[in-house]
Scaffold this motif. Sequence first.
Motif, mmCIF file in Angstrom:
data_model
loop_
_atom_site.group_PDB
_atom_site.id
_atom_site.type_symbol
_atom_site.label_atom_id
_atom_site.label_comp_id
_atom_site.label_asym_id
_atom_site.label_seq_id
_atom_site.Cartn_x
_atom_site.Cartn_y
_atom_site.Cartn_z
ATOM 1 N N PRO A 302 -1.053 7.392 -8.231
ATOM 2 C CA PRO A 302 -0.699 6.178 -7.479
ATOM 3 C C PRO A 302 -0.002 5.126 -8.333
ATOM 4 C CG PRO A 302 -3.066 6.322 -7.823
ATOM 5 C CD PRO A 302 -2.498 7.630 -8.250
ATOM 6 N N GLU A 303 -0.350 5.020 -9.624
ATOM 7 C CA GLU A 303 0.331 4.040 -10.466
ATOM 8 C C GLU A 303 1.791 4.426 -10.694
ATOM 9 O OE1 GLU A 303 -2.523 6.475 -13.120
ATOM 10 O OE2 GLU A 303 -2.536 5.478 -11.178
ATOM 11 N N PHE A 304 2.079 5.722 -10.766
ATOM 12 C CA PHE A 304 3.465 6.173 -10.869
ATOM 13 C C PHE A 304 4.243 5.823 -9.601
ATOM 14 C CE2 PHE A 304 6.531 9.502 -9.735
ATOM 15 C CZ PHE A 304 7.428 9.383 -10.792
ATOM 16 N N LEU A 305 3.613 5.978 -8.445
ATOM 17 C CA LEU A 305 4.269 5.636 -7.183
ATOM 18 C C LEU A 305 4.565 4.143 -7.105
ATOM 19 C CD1 LEU A 305 2.150 7.804 -4.719
ATOM 20 C CD2 LEU A 305 4.401 8.318 -5.642
ATOM 21 N N LEU A 306 3.647 3.324 -7.610
ATOM 22 C CA LEU A 306 3.857 1.877 -7.579
ATOM 23 C C LEU A 306 5.049 1.473 -8.445
ATOM 24 C CD1 LEU A 306 2.869 -0.933 -6.702
ATOM 25 C CD2 LEU A 306 1.358 -0.915 -8.710
ATOM 26 N N ILE A 307 5.116 2.009 -9.661
ATOM 27 C CA ILE A 307 6.232 1.686 -10.557
ATOM 28 C C ILE A 307 7.549 2.205 -9.991
ATOM 29 C CG2 ILE A 307 7.157 2.065 -12.873
ATOM 30 C CD1 ILE A 307 4.282 2.231 -13.874
ATOM 31 N N GLU A 308 7.520 3.409 -9.429
ATOM 32 C CA GLU A 308 8.744 3.984 -8.870
ATOM 33 C C GLU A 308 9.229 3.189 -7.654
ATOM 34 O OE1 GLU A 308 11.732 6.870 -9.254
ATOM 35 O OE2 GLU A 308 10.041 6.335 -10.549
ATOM 36 N N SER A 309 8.304 2.657 -6.866
ATOM 37 C CA SER A 309 8.716 1.849 -5.707
ATOM 38 C C SER A 309 9.417 0.570 -6.152
ATOM 39 C CB SER A 309 7.493 1.520 -4.855
ATOM 40 O OG SER A 309 6.571 0.719 -5.569
ATOM 41 N N PHE A 310 8.944 -0.052 -7.224
ATOM 42 C CA PHE A 310 9.620 -1.242 -7.755
ATOM 43 C C PHE A 310 11.024 -0.891 -8.247
ATOM 44 C CE2 PHE A 310 5.390 -3.184 -7.923
ATOM 45 C CZ PHE A 310 5.677 -4.474 -7.518
ATOM 46 N N ASN A 311 11.158 0.239 -8.930
ATOM 47 C CA ASN A 311 12.475 0.639 -9.438
ATOM 48 C C ASN A 311 13.462 0.907 -8.300
ATOM 49 O OD1 ASN A 311 11.537 0.484 -12.086
ATOM 50 N ND2 ASN A 311 10.912 2.629 -12.122
ATOM 51 N N ILE A 312 13.006 1.569 -7.253
ATOM 52 C CA ILE A 312 13.883 1.857 -6.120
ATOM 53 C C ILE A 312 14.270 0.575 -5.395
ATOM 54 C CG2 ILE A 312 13.998 3.014 -3.875
ATOM 55 C CD1 ILE A 312 12.266 5.215 -5.039
ATOM 56 N N LEU A 313 13.322 -0.357 -5.263
ATOM 57 C CA LEU A 313 13.621 -1.625 -4.595
ATOM 58 C C LEU A 313 14.631 -2.443 -5.396
ATOM 59 C CD1 LEU A 313 12.990 -3.479 -2.218
ATOM 60 C CD2 LEU A 313 11.104 -4.440 -3.566
ATOM 61 N N ILE A 314 14.526 -2.404 -6.712
ATOM 62 C CA ILE A 314 15.494 -3.116 -7.560
ATOM 63 C C ILE A 314 16.888 -2.513 -7.403
ATOM 64 C CG2 ILE A 314 16.139 -3.571 -9.966
ATOM 65 C CD1 ILE A 314 13.157 -3.837 -10.575
ATOM 66 N N LYS A 315 16.976 -1.185 -7.339
ATOM 67 C CA LYS A 315 18.275 -0.533 -7.152
ATOM 68 C C LYS A 315 18.887 -0.900 -5.798
ATOM 69 C CE LYS A 315 17.210 3.440 -10.101
ATOM 70 N NZ LYS A 315 16.995 4.912 -10.147
ATOM 71 N N LYS A 316 18.067 -0.999 -4.771
ATOM 72 C CA LYS A 316 18.578 -1.385 -3.456
ATOM 73 C C LYS A 316 19.094 -2.813 -3.468
ATOM 74 C CE LYS A 316 16.061 1.709 -0.396
ATOM 75 N NZ LYS A 316 15.234 1.797 0.827
ATOM 76 N N LEU A 317 18.382 -3.707 -4.156
ATOM 77 C CA LEU A 317 18.839 -5.094 -4.245
ATOM 78 C C LEU A 317 20.144 -5.198 -5.041
ATOM 79 C CD1 LEU A 317 15.433 -6.933 -4.849
ATOM 80 C CD2 LEU A 317 16.793 -6.861 -2.757
#
Length: 324
Positions: A302-317
Amino acid sequence: MSRNYIKKCDKHLLISNSLLVAWNVLQPLESFRLKIIYRSTIQITIELIGMDSTFINSIRRVLINDIPIIAIDEIFIFINTSILNDDMLAHRYGLTPLRIDPREYYFTYKNTNHSQKNSIIFLTKMINLSPRDKYTKHVLTSNIKWSPCGSVIPNQTSTYFTKKQSVTNKGSLLAFQDIIITKLKPKQTLFAEVHAIKGLGSLHAKYSPVASVWYSFFSFFLVLKNINYLKKKNLNSNILDYFTLKKFNATSLYEGSKHLLTEQNKLNQVNIDYLKDKCKYINILKRGHSYMCIESVGGLKPEFLLIESFNILIKKLDRLRLIY
């Protein structure tokens, strides 16, 4: 809301009886804090302070739809005399969670052959040779064996391995070993080959890496009977004046709660969600303070999923910034 009204409002927008002040996208993240409250192998609960609900909901949607994982996509059944028909058996295979790092493989596209770079092959060979008529044999996920050499029918499945496949995971590639796929009675057989590929949760639910993701705002219910308790807290006399009976009304209760909670450094902004006139009951909602729980299906931490979600959201922004 009409467009003309929005154009007239340069700095403020009145939506759903709440005043939303125009803000910069980087300003809410300046005071952002994250605290891990609970963590296990499949679940993590975090506390988010200083983040708007729009960002939190965006993270939730990214966790559900935009993080790729490896899941079983194609099932080739050679022999199936079990109690389940082929359709139900394929459905149970497809929802079996795999513990494979998706970053090691590529996406598959239409009209392309599968190879060791974008596919993982598993085989299941089970037969119940028990002489007893009442003995039932369980086919578990531990019986799904990885085939590093590729498919046994490469021409029919269009899967061609040029070399032996290797993975970095130690142990089994199945997230759980005790999930029941089907049951075999005496003299029943199951022989099947399954192919796993990389995909996104927006295409199918089996590619979603989380079981559930939810968040809630921090709020508490305040019952004010007298101010003797507040006097023991050694608060300023100005704050206690808001709660005196002489000045007690809806406005004083709002201002008093705001100053009281700010005095204790528990929050920076206070929003009164529910307030009754001429009573001492109040529900206080802390703006920018929420809890979020992420439950993984077992394939990824779950901690990997949390970090990966932040990275994907930054790329979208970043893509959005380039467009506008």
